[in-house]
Write a protein that holds these residues in place. Structure first.
Motif, short mmCIF file in Angstrom:
data_model
loop_
_atom_site.label_atom_id
_atom_site.label_comp_id
_atom_site.label_asym_id
_atom_site.label_seq_id
_atom_site.Cartn_x
_atom_site.Cartn_y
_atom_site.Cartn_z
N LEU A 183 0.83 -1.20 0.00
CA LEU A 183 0.00 0.00 0.00
C LEU A 183 0.87 1.25 0.00
CD1 LEU A 183 -2.70 -0.97 2.64
CD2 LEU A 183 -2.95 -0.94 0.17
N PRO A 184 0.46 2.27 -0.76
CA PRO A 184 1.16 3.55 -0.72
C PRO A 184 1.08 4.16 0.69
CG PRO A 184 -0.33 3.45 -2.60
CD PRO A 184 -0.63 2.25 -1.74
N PRO A 185 2.04 5.02 1.05
CA PRO A 185 2.05 5.62 2.40
C PRO A 185 0.73 6.29 2.80
CG PRO A 185 4.12 6.07 1.29
CD PRO A 185 3.22 5.41 0.27
N ALA A 186 0.08 6.99 1.88
CA ALA A 186 -1.19 7.65 2.24
C ALA A 186 -2.28 6.63 2.56
CB ALA A 186 -1.65 8.58 1.12
N CYS A 187 -2.24 5.48 1.91
CA CYS A 187 -3.24 4.43 2.20
C CYS A 187 -2.97 3.82 3.57
CB CYS A 187 -3.22 3.37 1.11
SG CYS A 187 -3.70 3.99 -0.52
N LEU A 188 -1.70 3.62 3.89
CA LEU A 188 -1.35 3.12 5.23
C LEU A 188 -1.79 4.13 6.29
CD1 LEU A 188 2.19 1.65 4.49
CD2 LEU A 188 0.07 0.38 4.91
N ALA A 189 -1.59 5.41 6.02
CA ALA A 189 -2.02 6.45 6.97
C ALA A 189 -3.54 6.43 7.13
CB ALA A 189 -1.55 7.82 6.49
N ALA A 190 -4.26 6.22 6.04
CA ALA A 190 -5.72 6.16 6.11
C ALA A 190 -6.17 5.08 7.07
CB ALA A 190 -6.32 5.93 4.72
N LEU A 191 -5.50 3.95 7.02
CA LEU A 191 -5.85 2.84 7.91
C LEU A 191 -5.47 3.13 9.36
CD1 LEU A 191 -4.80 -0.13 5.66
CD2 LEU A 191 -7.12 0.46 6.34
N SER A 192 -4.26 3.61 9.56
CA SER A 192 -3.79 3.80 10.94
C SER A 192 -4.48 4.96 11.66
CB SER A 192 -2.27 3.98 10.95
OG SER A 192 -1.91 5.19 10.31
N GLU A 193 -4.97 5.93 10.92
CA GLU A 193 -5.59 7.10 11.53
C GLU A 193 -7.11 7.07 11.50
OE1 GLU A 193 -3.87 10.27 9.26
OE2 GLU A 193 -1.83 9.72 9.87
N ALA A 194 -7.69 6.05 10.93
CA ALA A 194 -9.13 6.00 10.72
C ALA A 194 -9.93 6.07 12.02
CB ALA A 194 -9.51 4.74 9.95
N GLN A 195 -9.47 5.41 13.04
CA GLN A 195 -10.22 5.39 14.30
C GLN A 195 -10.45 6.79 14.85
OE1 GLN A 195 -8.07 2.88 16.96
NE2 GLN A 195 -8.65 1.00 15.92
N ASP A 196 -9.46 7.63 14.72
CA ASP A 196 -9.57 8.98 15.26
C ASP A 196 -10.38 9.91 14.37
OD1 ASP A 196 -8.07 8.32 17.52
OD2 ASP A 196 -6.20 8.68 16.44
N LYS A 197 -10.50 9.58 13.10
CA LYS A 197 -11.20 10.47 12.17
C LYS A 197 -12.71 10.32 12.22
CE LYS A 197 -7.34 11.14 9.13
NZ LYS A 197 -6.74 11.00 7.83
N PHE A 198 -13.21 9.19 12.70
CA PHE A 198 -14.65 8.93 12.77
C PHE A 198 -15.04 8.56 14.20
CE2 PHE A 198 -13.34 8.13 8.41
CZ PHE A 198 -14.23 8.93 7.72
N PRO A 199 -15.13 9.55 15.09
CA PRO A 199 -15.36 9.27 16.52
C PRO A 199 -16.82 9.00 16.88
CG PRO A 199 -15.13 11.63 16.17
CD PRO A 199 -14.90 10.97 14.83
N VAL A 200 -17.36 7.87 16.46
CA VAL A 200 -18.74 7.54 16.77
C VAL A 200 -18.89 7.16 18.24
CG1 VAL A 200 -19.34 6.80 14.44
CG2 VAL A 200 -18.48 5.14 16.06
N GLN A 201 -20.09 7.34 18.74
CA GLN A 201 -20.40 6.97 20.11
C GLN A 201 -21.44 5.84 20.17
OE1 GLN A 201 -18.74 8.42 22.72
NE2 GLN A 201 -17.56 9.38 21.08
N GLN A 202 -22.42 5.84 19.27
CA GLN A 202 -23.51 4.89 19.29
C GLN A 202 -23.49 3.90 18.13
OE1 GLN A 202 -25.63 4.98 21.94
NE2 GLN A 202 -24.37 6.68 22.67
N PHE A 203 -23.15 4.38 16.96
CA PHE A 203 -23.16 3.56 15.75
C PHE A 203 -22.32 2.32 15.95
CE2 PHE A 203 -21.27 2.51 11.59
CZ PHE A 203 -22.42 2.26 10.86
#
Length: 173
Positions: free
Chosen positions: A33-53
């Motif tokens: 995976l290109p570096p930006a794709c790896l970053a997308a995976l590693s940072e995803a949890q923080d970018k979508f901070p759901v509480q209920q879903f």
């Protein structure tokens, strides 16, 4: 952050990040995976901070199984440019998407499968038009993964309500 909350965030990311980024190939099919794709995976949890879903376990499994079957043409959508555009969009919009998912999830009655499909497809339809053009290849692959996973779930779900719910969203957004 609790382990449960972290897992929920990862599940949201698995649902919203174009599924092409979540390639779970066997070693023989491994794709670098290109570096930006790896970053997308590693940072995803923080970018979508759901509480209920919440993403049901069977959905997670189905969504993670599908990318392993992607062909070479689909894998070519995993570009640095596409993933960088996705990262910028997710950073700018992730909190709004998470809030929308939580509201839709809370406002939907019924089983977790129905709450999930209603919230997810509603958010997809609302936010897909705002995703940058550079990510269209990723979106095409994500729709393919989504459709295949929902088709599988609509056949294999043990609950009739869930079968219907998955079947009603398999066409995607």
């Amino acid at each position: 952050m609790t382990a449960r909350r972290a897992f929920r965030r990862a599940a949201v990311a698995a649902t919203l990040i174009p599924a092409a980024l979540l390639v779970g190939h066997t070693p023989a099919q491994a794709v670098e995976l290109p570096p930006a794709c790896l970053a997308a995976l590693s940072e995803a949890q923080d970018k979508f901070p759901v509480q209920q879903f919440t993403v049901p376990d069977k959905v997670k499994t189905a969504l993670f199984d599908e990318p392993a079957a992607l062909g070479e043409t689909d894998q070519k959508a995993l570009t640095e440019t596409a993933c960088a555009a996705w990262n910028e969009w997710a950073t700018a919009n992730g909190t709004s998407v998470a809030r929308d998912l939580d509201i839709r999830y809370q406002d939907t009655d019924g089983l977790a499968c129905t709450k999930f499909t209603t919230a997810a497809i509603g958010a997809f339809k609302k936010y897909a038009p705002t995703i940058p053009a550079e990510t269209r290849g990723l979106e095409t692959v994500a729709k393919k993964v989504w459709g295949n996973a929902m088709q599988t779930l609509s056949v294999e779900a043990t609950n009739a309500t869930c079968r219907q719910s998955y079947g009603s969203v398999k066409a995607g957004w």
